[in-house]
Design a protein around this motif. Structure first.
Motif, PDB file in Angstrom:
ATOM      1  N   TRP A   1       0.835  -1.211   0.000  1.00 32.74           N
ATOM      2  CA  TRP A   1       0.000   0.000   0.000  1.00 32.74           C
ATOM      3  C   TRP A   1       0.872   1.265   0.000  1.00 32.74           C
ATOM      4  CZ3 TRP A   1      -0.442   3.861   3.736  1.00 32.74           C
ATOM      5  CH2 TRP A   1      -1.534   4.728   3.609  1.00 32.74           C
ATOM      6  N   LEU A   2       1.925   1.274   0.809  1.00 34.98           N
ATOM      7  CA  LEU A   2       2.786   2.443   0.923  1.00 34.98           C
ATOM      8  C   LEU A   2       3.562   2.686  -0.372  1.00 34.98           C
ATOM      9  CD1 LEU A   2       4.117   4.693   2.580  1.00 34.98           C
ATOM     10  CD2 LEU A   2       5.759   2.998   3.409  1.00 34.98           C
ATOM     11  N   ARG A   3       4.147   1.651  -0.927  1.00 36.39           N
ATOM     12  CA  ARG A   3       4.945   1.823  -2.141  1.00 36.39           C
ATOM     13  C   ARG A   3       4.087   2.277  -3.315  1.00 36.39           C
ATOM     14  NH1 ARG A   3       8.911  -3.104  -3.245  1.00 36.39           N
ATOM     15  NH2 ARG A   3       9.737  -1.551  -4.714  1.00 36.39           N
ATOM     16  N   CYS A   4       2.912   1.703  -3.453  1.00 32.24           N
ATOM     17  CA  CYS A   4       2.037   2.090  -4.559  1.00 32.24           C
ATOM     18  C   CYS A   4       1.483   3.501  -4.343  1.00 32.24           C
ATOM     19  CB  CYS A   4       0.894   1.087  -4.715  1.00 32.24           C
ATOM     20  SG  CYS A   4       1.450  -0.529  -5.316  1.00 32.24           S
ATOM     21  N   GLY A   5       1.239   3.890  -3.090  1.00 33.32           N
ATOM     22  CA  GLY A   5       0.811   5.263  -2.827  1.00 33.32           C
ATOM     23  C   GLY A   5       1.884   6.261  -3.209  1.00 33.32           C
ATOM     24  N   ALA A   6       3.147   5.948  -2.888  1.00 34.01           N
ATOM     25  CA  ALA A   6       4.253   6.827  -3.278  1.00 34.01           C
ATOM     26  C   ALA A   6       4.390   6.873  -4.798  1.00 34.01           C
ATOM     27  CB  ALA A   6       5.555   6.331  -2.637  1.00 34.01           C
ATOM     28  N   TYR A   7       4.190   5.737  -5.467  1.00 33.17           N
ATOM     29  CA  TYR A   7       4.229   5.718  -6.931  1.00 33.17           C
ATOM     30  C   TYR A   7       3.167   6.648  -7.503  1.00 33.17           C
ATOM     31  CZ  TYR A   7       3.478   4.009 -11.690  1.00 33.17           C
ATOM     32  OH  TYR A   7       3.309   3.929 -13.061  1.00 33.17           O
ATOM     33  N   SER A   8       1.953   6.590  -6.951  1.00 37.43           N
ATOM     34  CA  SER A   8       0.866   7.437  -7.437  1.00 37.43           C
ATOM     35  C   SER A   8       1.190   8.912  -7.246  1.00 37.43           C
ATOM     36  CB  SER A   8      -0.438   7.083  -6.709  1.00 37.43           C
ATOM     37  OG  SER A   8      -1.481   7.965  -7.099  1.00 37.43           O
ATOM     38  N   ALA A   9       1.774   9.271  -6.091  1.00 37.05           N
ATOM     39  CA  ALA A   9       2.130  10.675  -5.849  1.00 37.05           C
ATOM     40  C   ALA A   9       3.215  11.136  -6.816  1.00 37.05           C
ATOM     41  CB  ALA A   9       2.592  10.850  -4.403  1.00 37.05           C
ATOM     42  N   GLN A  10       4.205  10.297  -7.077  1.00 36.81           N
ATOM     43  CA  GLN A  10       5.298  10.683  -7.962  1.00 36.81           C
ATOM     44  C   GLN A  10       4.825  10.879  -9.397  1.00 36.81           C
ATOM     45  OE1 GLN A  10       8.250   7.673  -8.645  1.00 36.81           O
ATOM     46  NE2 GLN A  10       9.743   9.098  -9.457  1.00 36.81           N
ATOM     47  N   HIS A  11       3.965   9.978  -9.876  1.00 41.29           N
ATOM     48  CA  HIS A  11       3.537  10.017 -11.269  1.00 41.29           C
ATOM     49  C   HIS A  11       2.206  10.737 -11.461  1.00 41.29           C
ATOM     50  CE1 HIS A  11       6.807   7.394 -12.554  1.00 41.29           C
ATOM     51  NE2 HIS A  11       6.578   6.665 -11.488  1.00 41.29           N
ATOM     52  N   LEU A  12       1.681  11.353 -10.402  1.00 38.80           N
ATOM     53  CA  LEU A  12       0.463  12.180 -10.476  1.00 38.80           C
ATOM     54  C   LEU A  12      -0.721  11.387 -11.034  1.00 38.80           C
ATOM     55  CD1 LEU A  12       2.009  15.522 -11.848  1.00 38.80           C
ATOM     56  CD2 LEU A  12       1.757  14.762  -9.480  1.00 38.80           C
ATOM     57  N   THR A  13      -0.911  10.143 -10.562  1.00 34.88           N
ATOM     58  CA  THR A  13      -2.054   9.339 -11.010  1.00 34.88           C
ATOM     59  C   THR A  13      -3.277   9.548 -10.126  1.00 34.88           C
ATOM     60  OG1 THR A  13      -1.442   7.404  -9.685  1.00 34.88           O
ATOM     61  CG2 THR A  13      -0.471   7.594 -11.889  1.00 34.88           C
ATOM     62  N   GLU A  14      -3.159  10.406  -9.099  1.00 38.23           N
ATOM     63  CA  GLU A  14      -4.269  10.775  -8.225  1.00 38.23           C
ATOM     64  C   GLU A  14      -4.915   9.558  -7.557  1.00 38.23           C
ATOM     65  OE1 GLU A  14      -6.769  13.232 -10.746  1.00 38.23           O
ATOM     66  OE2 GLU A  14      -5.633  15.011 -10.121  1.00 38.23           O
ATOM     67  N   GLY A  15      -4.085   8.695  -7.012  1.00 37.99           N
ATOM     68  CA  GLY A  15      -4.561   7.542  -6.260  1.00 37.99           C
ATOM     69  C   GLY A  15      -4.756   6.283  -7.076  1.00 37.99           C
ATOM     70  N   HIS A  16      -4.664   6.355  -8.388  1.00 37.28           N
ATOM     71  CA  HIS A  16      -4.831   5.163  -9.231  1.00 37.28           C
ATOM     72  C   HIS A  16      -3.533   4.359  -9.245  1.00 37.28           C
ATOM     73  CE1 HIS A  16      -8.787   6.186 -10.959  1.00 37.28           C
ATOM     74  NE2 HIS A  16      -8.379   7.444 -10.799  1.00 37.28           N
ATOM     75  N   VAL A  17      -3.653   3.048  -9.085  1.00 41.33           N
ATOM     76  CA  VAL A  17      -2.506   2.143  -9.051  1.00 41.33           C
ATOM     77  C   VAL A  17      -2.644   1.156 -10.204  1.00 41.33           C
ATOM     78  CG1 VAL A  17      -1.249   0.410  -7.723  1.00 41.33           C
ATOM     79  CG2 VAL A  17      -2.350   2.337  -6.544  1.00 41.33           C
ATOM     80  N   PRO A  18      -1.757   1.203 -11.207  1.00 40.76           N
ATOM     81  CA  PRO A  18      -1.828   0.240 -12.309  1.00 40.76           C
ATOM     82  C   PRO A  18      -1.649  -1.194 -11.800  1.00 40.76           C
ATOM     83  CG  PRO A  18      -0.362   2.076 -12.840  1.00 40.76           C
ATOM     84  CD  PRO A  18      -0.687   2.195 -11.388  1.00 40.76           C
ATOM     85  N   ALA A  19      -2.337  -2.108 -12.429  1.00 41.45           N
ATOM     86  CA  ALA A  19      -2.236  -3.508 -12.022  1.00 41.45           C
ATOM     87  C   ALA A  19      -0.795  -4.008 -12.151  1.00 41.45           C
ATOM     88  CB  ALA A  19      -3.176  -4.367 -12.869  1.00 41.45           C
ATOM     89  N   ALA A  20      -0.081  -3.550 -13.190  1.00 45.28           N
ATOM     90  CA  ALA A  20       1.303  -3.994 -13.374  1.00 45.28           C
ATOM     91  C   ALA A  20       2.196  -3.533 -12.233  1.00 45.28           C
ATOM     92  CB  ALA A  20       1.844  -3.468 -14.707  1.00 45.28           C
ATOM     93  N   ILE A  21       1.943  -2.328 -11.708  1.00 42.94           N
ATOM     94  CA  ILE A  21       2.743  -1.829 -10.587  1.00 42.94           C
ATOM     95  C   ILE A  21       2.424  -2.622  -9.323  1.00 42.94           C
ATOM     96  CG2 ILE A  21       3.157   0.173  -9.112  1.00 42.94           C
ATOM     97  CD1 ILE A  21       4.420   0.331 -11.863  1.00 42.94           C
ATOM     98  N   ALA A  22       1.138  -2.904  -9.096  1.00 41.04           N
ATOM     99  CA  ALA A  22       0.759  -3.682  -7.924  1.00 41.04           C
ATOM    100  C   ALA A  22       1.413  -5.067  -7.949  1.00 41.04           C
ATOM    101  CB  ALA A  22      -0.762  -3.821  -7.857  1.00 41.04           C
ATOM    102  N   LYS A  23       1.483  -5.692  -9.130  1.00 43.96           N
ATOM    103  CA  LYS A  23       2.102  -7.007  -9.240  1.00 43.96           C
ATOM    104  C   LYS A  23       3.621  -6.923  -9.132  1.00 43.96           C
ATOM    105  CE  LYS A  23      -1.618  -9.003 -12.053  1.00 43.96           C
ATOM    106  NZ  LYS A  23      -1.994  -9.576 -13.361  1.00 43.96           N
TER     107      LYS A  23
END
Length: 315
Positions: free
Chosen positions: A27-49
């Motif tokens: 949850w933490l790593r994907c949240g940081a990914y979303s903040a860095q890439h400005l996806t506004e809370g969206h987490v791609p399935a490929a990133i989650a995997k």
């Protein structure tokens, strides 16, 4: 630089306690990914995997920290694919893409204004210095070029301004004519245009175009082409295309393919030998920095404290 912020009391929140540390790491790593890439809370399935496991992702959905497409939470948007972080903007703790871009634009304008003011002050100083130098040189030239008439020659006959010409020597040296420059006389010839190497990543270009990503420039430097080729040989084209498609679905296709290189280099294939199963790439592990080691020690302490709290509740 945007930040992924969480509440300081979240460590004991029931959802966090129910999710467990492994799922919270995802949850933490994907949240940081979303903040860095400005996806506004969206987490791609490929990133989650890439950052976790399917059981961990299901755990986050089960406790309500993530939502899948078709969820019924009235406060969170529906993701087209992958997941969305629950209450990503609650209380304004995380910034929207529009807010981050406006902040960056304002900072760039302030920096440009500061540079222009410093440049103007420097130009004024240089102009004053040049004006003073020119005035000094003019005074010196006028004094040096003023005619000199010694008192010893005043009223004497025979003095002539032509003195010194009788011996055939003129008062001015003859200027040496400049030699004409002929072809090949030492002038460096124009450099040859760079020789283009054989396109060794044409298969990757075709695969990305076939995946629907158009309009991306592949005008890469030789060193960048070599980096792309090495990643392709290491993890394979399908995984590179999967990452490019996932990023483009949220950030849009980049203007240049060089924007993907660092993301590709941060992945490596899962070497688990399982017949009939294709694994997505996982992030390569790096040696933790001293700061990361301190954070790991704090995390271990919190894990132990959480375990004690759970044990006390069970009694």
């Amino acid at each position: 630089m945007p930040w992924f912020k969480i509440d300081d009391a979240s460590h004991s929140h029931p959802k966090f306690m129910a999710a467990g540390n492994a799922a919270l790491g995802l949850w933490l790593r994907c949240g940081a990914y979303s903040a860095q890439h400005l996806t506004e809370g969206h987490v791609p399935a490929a990133i989650a995997k890439a950052y976790g496991t399917p059981p961990q992702a299901r755990k986050l959905v089960a406790v309500g920290l993530w939502h899948e497409p078709g969820h019924d939470c009235p406060r969170c948007p529906q993701p087209a694919a992958g997941y969305v972080v629950h209450d990503f903007f609650e209380g304004g703790r995380n910034s929207t893409r529009e807010q981050v871009e406006a902040s960056r634009k304002g900072a760039a304008e302030r920096a440009a204004k500061h540079r222009d003011s410093k440049k103007g002050a420097r130009s004024a100083r240089e102009s004053d210095a040049n004006r003073t130098r020119i005035d000094d040189e003019s005074d010196a030239n006028r004094e040096r070029n003023a005619p000199q008439f010694p008192d010893s020659t005043a009223g004497q006959e025979g003095s002539s301004q032509r003195t010194g010409l009788e011996g055939g020597t003129t008062p001015h040296a003859t200027a040496t004519p400049s030699h004409s420059t002929s072809y090949g006389s030492g002038v460096a010839a124009a450099s040859e245009p760079p020789v283009r190497a054989y396109d060794t990543i044409a298969d990757l270009k075709r695969a990305i175009a076939d995946a629907g990503i158009k309009g991306v420039s592949w005008n890469l430097q030789a060193s960048q082409i070599e980096r792309v080729r090495q990643v392709r040989d290491r993890i394979g084209i399908p995984l590179m295309v999967s990452m490019a498609v996932s990023n483009a679905s949220y950030r849009g296709a980049p203007g240049k393919a060089s924007a993907w290189i660092e993301d590709w280099e941060g992945l490596e294939p899962d070497t688990t030998d399982e017949p009939g199963v294709t694994r997505l790439p996982v992030v390569r592990q790096q040696q933790p920095s001293p700061a990361a080691a301190r954070r790991n020690a704090s995390r271990d302490y919190l894990d132990e404290l959480s375990a004690q709290l759970r044990a006390g509740g069970a009694q």
